[in-house]
Scaffold this motif. Structure first.
Motif, PDB file in Angstrom:
ATOM      1  N   ARG A   1       0.837  -1.208   0.000  1.00  0.00           N
ATOM      2  CA  ARG A   1       0.000   0.000   0.000  1.00  0.00           C
ATOM      3  C   ARG A   1       0.867   1.251   0.000  1.00  0.00           C
ATOM      4  N   GLN A   2       1.910   1.262   0.821  1.00  0.00           N
ATOM      5  CA  GLN A   2       2.756   2.444   0.909  1.00  0.00           C
ATOM      6  C   GLN A   2       3.523   2.698  -0.388  1.00  0.00           C
ATOM      7  N   ARG A   3       3.904   1.655  -1.073  1.00  0.00           N
ATOM      8  CA  ARG A   3       4.629   1.849  -2.326  1.00  0.00           C
ATOM      9  C   ARG A   3       3.725   2.414  -3.419  1.00  0.00           C
TER      10      ARG A   3
ATOM     11  N   GLY B   1      -2.530  -3.482  -6.945  1.00  0.00           N
ATOM     12  CA  GLY B   1      -1.195  -3.622  -6.395  1.00  0.00           C
ATOM     13  C   GLY B   1      -1.064  -3.304  -4.933  1.00  0.00           C
ATOM     14  N   GLY B   2      -2.133  -2.768  -4.301  1.00  0.00           N
ATOM     15  CA  GLY B   2      -1.995  -2.339  -2.927  1.00  0.00           C
ATOM     16  C   GLY B   2      -3.078  -2.794  -1.966  1.00  0.00           C
ATOM     17  N   LEU B   3      -4.301  -2.957  -2.444  1.00  0.00           N
ATOM     18  CA  LEU B   3      -5.414  -3.181  -1.523  1.00  0.00           C
ATOM     19  C   LEU B   3      -5.990  -4.592  -1.568  1.00  0.00           C
ATOM     20  N   VAL B   4      -6.290  -5.070  -2.760  1.00  0.00           N
ATOM     21  CA  VAL B   4      -6.938  -6.373  -2.899  1.00  0.00           C
ATOM     22  C   VAL B   4      -5.904  -7.373  -3.416  1.00  0.00           C
ATOM     23  N   PRO B   5      -5.529  -8.361  -2.629  1.00  0.00           N
ATOM     24  CA  PRO B   5      -4.557  -9.354  -3.111  1.00  0.00           C
ATOM     25  C   PRO B   5      -5.069 -10.049  -4.367  1.00  0.00           C
ATOM     26  N   MET B   6      -4.302  -9.934  -5.439  1.00  0.00           N
ATOM     27  CA  MET B   6      -4.727 -10.431  -6.744  1.00  0.00           C
ATOM     28  C   MET B   6      -3.714 -11.407  -7.314  1.00  0.00           C
ATOM     29  N   VAL B   7      -4.169 -12.180  -8.284  1.00  0.00           N
ATOM     30  CA  VAL B   7      -3.285 -12.968  -9.137  1.00  0.00           C
ATOM     31  C   VAL B   7      -3.571 -12.586 -10.580  1.00  0.00           C
ATOM     32  N   GLN B   8      -2.542 -12.721 -11.411  1.00  0.00           N
ATOM     33  CA  GLN B   8      -2.716 -12.589 -12.857  1.00  0.00           C
ATOM     34  C   GLN B   8      -2.992 -13.980 -13.398  1.00  0.00           C
ATOM     35  N   VAL B   9      -4.179 -14.173 -13.933  1.00  0.00           N
ATOM     36  CA  VAL B   9      -4.616 -15.530 -14.268  1.00  0.00           C
ATOM     37  C   VAL B   9      -4.093 -15.947 -15.640  1.00  0.00           C
TER      38      VAL B   9
ATOM     39  N   ASP C   1      20.405  -6.433   2.705  1.00  0.00           N
ATOM     40  CA  ASP C   1      20.106  -7.277   1.556  1.00  0.00           C
ATOM     41  C   ASP C   1      18.704  -7.859   1.672  1.00  0.00           C
ATOM     42  N   LEU C   2      18.357  -8.332   2.860  1.00  0.00           N
ATOM     43  CA  LEU C   2      17.017  -8.851   3.103  1.00  0.00           C
ATOM     44  C   LEU C   2      15.966  -7.792   2.805  1.00  0.00           C
ATOM     45  N   ARG C   3      16.230  -6.574   3.241  1.00  0.00           N
ATOM     46  CA  ARG C   3      15.296  -5.470   2.999  1.00  0.00           C
ATOM     47  C   ARG C   3      15.197  -5.167   1.505  1.00  0.00           C
ATOM     48  N   ALA C   4      16.335  -5.165   0.801  1.00  0.00           N
ATOM     49  CA  ALA C   4      16.321  -4.876  -0.629  1.00  0.00           C
ATOM     50  C   ALA C   4      15.546  -5.936  -1.406  1.00  0.00           C
ATOM     51  N   TRP C   5      15.652  -7.192  -0.990  1.00  0.00           N
ATOM     52  CA  TRP C   5      14.928  -8.262  -1.664  1.00  0.00           C
ATOM     53  C   TRP C   5      13.434  -8.196  -1.399  1.00  0.00           C
ATOM     54  N   SER C   6      13.064  -8.025  -0.160  1.00  0.00           N
ATOM     55  CA  SER C   6      11.654  -8.150   0.228  1.00  0.00           C
ATOM     56  C   SER C   6      10.872  -6.861   0.068  1.00  0.00           C
ATOM     57  N   GLY C   7      11.561  -5.726   0.209  1.00  0.00           N
ATOM     58  CA  GLY C   7      10.849  -4.458   0.276  1.00  0.00           C
ATOM     59  C   GLY C   7      10.343  -4.140   1.659  1.00  0.00           C
ATOM     60  N   LEU C   8      10.492  -5.081   2.595  1.00  0.00           N
ATOM     61  CA  LEU C   8      10.070  -4.873   3.975  1.00  0.00           C
ATOM     62  C   LEU C   8      11.183  -4.186   4.753  1.00  0.00           C
ATOM     63  N   ALA C   9      10.846  -3.600   5.861  1.00  0.00           N
ATOM     64  CA  ALA C   9      11.784  -2.729   6.591  1.00  0.00           C
ATOM     65  C   ALA C   9      12.767  -3.517   7.448  1.00  0.00           C
ATOM     66  N   GLY C  10      13.482  -4.435   6.818  1.00  0.00           N
ATOM     67  CA  GLY C  10      14.581  -5.094   7.508  1.00  0.00           C
ATOM     68  C   GLY C  10      14.213  -6.208   8.459  1.00  0.00           C
ATOM     69  N   LEU C  11      12.938  -6.311   8.820  1.00  0.00           N
ATOM     70  CA  LEU C  11      12.468  -7.365   9.714  1.00  0.00           C
ATOM     71  C   LEU C  11      13.290  -7.454  10.993  1.00  0.00           C
ATOM     72  N   PRO C  12      13.493  -6.337  11.702  1.00  0.00           N
ATOM     73  CA  PRO C  12      14.377  -6.375  12.870  1.00  0.00           C
ATOM     74  C   PRO C  12      13.909  -7.311  13.970  1.00  0.00           C
ATOM     75  N   ALA C  13      12.603  -7.379  14.215  1.00  0.00           N
ATOM     76  CA  ALA C  13      12.121  -8.283  15.264  1.00  0.00           C
ATOM     77  C   ALA C  13      12.366  -9.737  14.880  1.00  0.00           C
ATOM     78  N   ALA C  14      12.164 -10.055  13.620  1.00  0.00           N
ATOM     79  CA  ALA C  14      12.396 -11.426  13.165  1.00  0.00           C
ATOM     80  C   ALA C  14      13.876 -11.780  13.262  1.00  0.00           C
ATOM     81  N   VAL C  15      14.740 -10.846  12.900  1.00  0.00           N
ATOM     82  CA  VAL C  15      16.180 -11.091  12.988  1.00  0.00           C
ATOM     83  C   VAL C  15      16.591 -11.301  14.441  1.00  0.00           C
ATOM     84  N   ALA C  16      16.066 -10.458  15.330  1.00  0.00           N
ATOM     85  CA  ALA C  16      16.409 -10.581  16.749  1.00  0.00           C
ATOM     86  C   ALA C  16      15.944 -11.922  17.302  1.00  0.00           C
ATOM     87  N   ALA C  17      14.755 -12.360  16.900  1.00  0.00           N
ATOM     88  CA  ALA C  17      14.215 -13.614  17.427  1.00  0.00           C
ATOM     89  C   ALA C  17      14.992 -14.823  16.920  1.00  0.00           C
TER      90      ALA C  17
END
Length: 376
Positions: A105-107, A165-173, A228-244
């Motif tokens: 959504r933010q992108r 691309g942001g609100l309704v999860p879609m597939v290209q059929v 690198d993880l952030r660049a691949w996923s587009g997510l903000a580094g997943l710091p909590a997941a990395v810490a866990a």
């Protein structure tokens, strides 16, 4: 230096690890579905490119195997990592989509914020779902026309990009994405296409999906930094997941001093391991899946992958681009080197290029031409 200082991995060592994880050091004997899962999906905004990506990674890959997976709804084409179209397994699409919702959504808002000013996005999403409730896949134009009366001011493109691309999860059929098939994009809701609900976010605020993404990413791309993880996923580094997960991981450093994380038992081949020539498709994640891509491509050529150039790996690094030309009804793989080739490298590029030409032409051509002109 302290005796417990992390081991430094140079670019060649990281490159060999990347090739091993990406199934590019040795072609793998595994079904296409397992390869798509292992690679955490393949970038697929160019519909035919995943076929080359899998051919370069799998022994005896047949395009029909991937077509069957799409038609049988075992893999899907959907917006996911970095808001780009990825070909992923149905299981991963359902498990990962909610974790990517906010980023997607933010992108879109990053591009269309002014156009969508004043639009209640929850209402827009509900209107889009209502249009799609009959189960009929729709083009973006059809979808935006159906909601335009309610939101006449925003440009149709802004409404469509936000819905799809942001609100309704879609597939290209299908037939979009099938082998040698030219077909426009028609979209269907992910959950209705697969007949299953998308996995919801964790109710206790933990991030099990983030931890799974981290482990899966390292298995296919590590050793890697959180950037690198952030660049691949587009997510903000997943710091909590990395810490866990940190206690389960091992740590290295690259030549820049960045911390690299990895799975303890993941392959890290000897840097002198021979690396065969490999032809990569446009936008391959073996290159785009990192913030620091120097393990596989020189900084001077970094822009090639972003521009969608297909590249050739020689001794594990990007050393040429490639394209396909039609000559007298025969397809020829044209290789344009980025540096001089040795005689042995030239022969290996011609051999692998001939095999690619045969794959692309169903065996009717093995023609390869290596351009002798080198860039200045």
């Amino acid at each position: 230096m302290p005796t417990n200082a992390p081991t430094v991995l140079d670019a060649r060592t990281l490159g060999r690890a990347t090739l091993a994880r990406q199934l590019l050091l040795d072609r793998a004997d595994m079904p296409a579905l397992d390869a798509v899962a292992h690679l955490c999906g393949l970038q697929a905004q160019e519909p035919q490119e995943p076929f080359v990506g899998l051919w370069s990674r799998l022994r005896a890959f047949a395009p029909g195997a991937l077509c069957d997976l799409l038609v049988e709804r075992r893999v899907v084409r959907t917006h996911l990592m970095r808001r780009t179209i990825h070909l992923v397994t149905a299981e991963d699409a359902l498990a990962w989509r909610s974790r990517h919702d906010a980023m997607l959504r933010q992108r879109v808002l990053g591009v269309y914020r002014r156009d969508l000013d004043g639009v209640d996005l929850d209402e827009l999403a509900a209107a889009g779902r209502a249009v799609l409730a009959d189960g009929e896949p729709r083009t973006m134009a059809e979808l935006t026309r159906a909601v335009a009366d309610r939101w006449p001011a925003p440009p149709p493109r802004a409404l469509g990009e936000m819905l799809i691309g942001g609100l309704v999860p879609m597939v290209q059929v299908p037939p979009r994405g099938l082998w040698r098939t030219k077909a426009g994009v028609r979209n269907a809701p992910l959950s209705s296409w697969l007949g299953r609900d998308i996995d919801p976010p964790s109710p206790d605020g933990s991030d099990p999906v983030g931890q799974s993404l981290l482990r899966r990413y390292l298995a296919a791309y590590g050793p890697a930094a959180t950037a690198d993880l952030r660049a691949w996923s587009g997510l903000a580094g997943l710091p909590a997941a990395v810490a866990a997960a940190r206690a389960e991981l091992v740590s290295f450093r690259d030549e820049r001093g960045r911390e690299l994380l990895d799975l303890p038992e993941a392959p890290r081949p000897d840097p002198d391991t021979p690396a065969p020539v490999r032809f990569l498709p446009a936008f391959d994640n073996a290159i785009l899946g990192y913030d620091d891509r120097s393990r596989i491509i020189d900084d001077a050529h970094r822009g090639l992958s972003v521009a969608g150039e297909r590249v050739v790996l020689v001794d594990g690094r990007v050393a040429a681009t490639w394209s396909v030309e039609k000559e007298v009804e025969k397809e020829t793989v044209l290789v344009t080197p980025l540096r001089p080739f040795s005689r042995a490298e030239h022969a290996e590029v011609e051999e692998e290029g001939g095999a690619l030409a045969a794959f692309l032409s169903d065996g009717t051509s093995e023609r390869v031409r290596v351009d002798a002109r080198l860039p200045r």
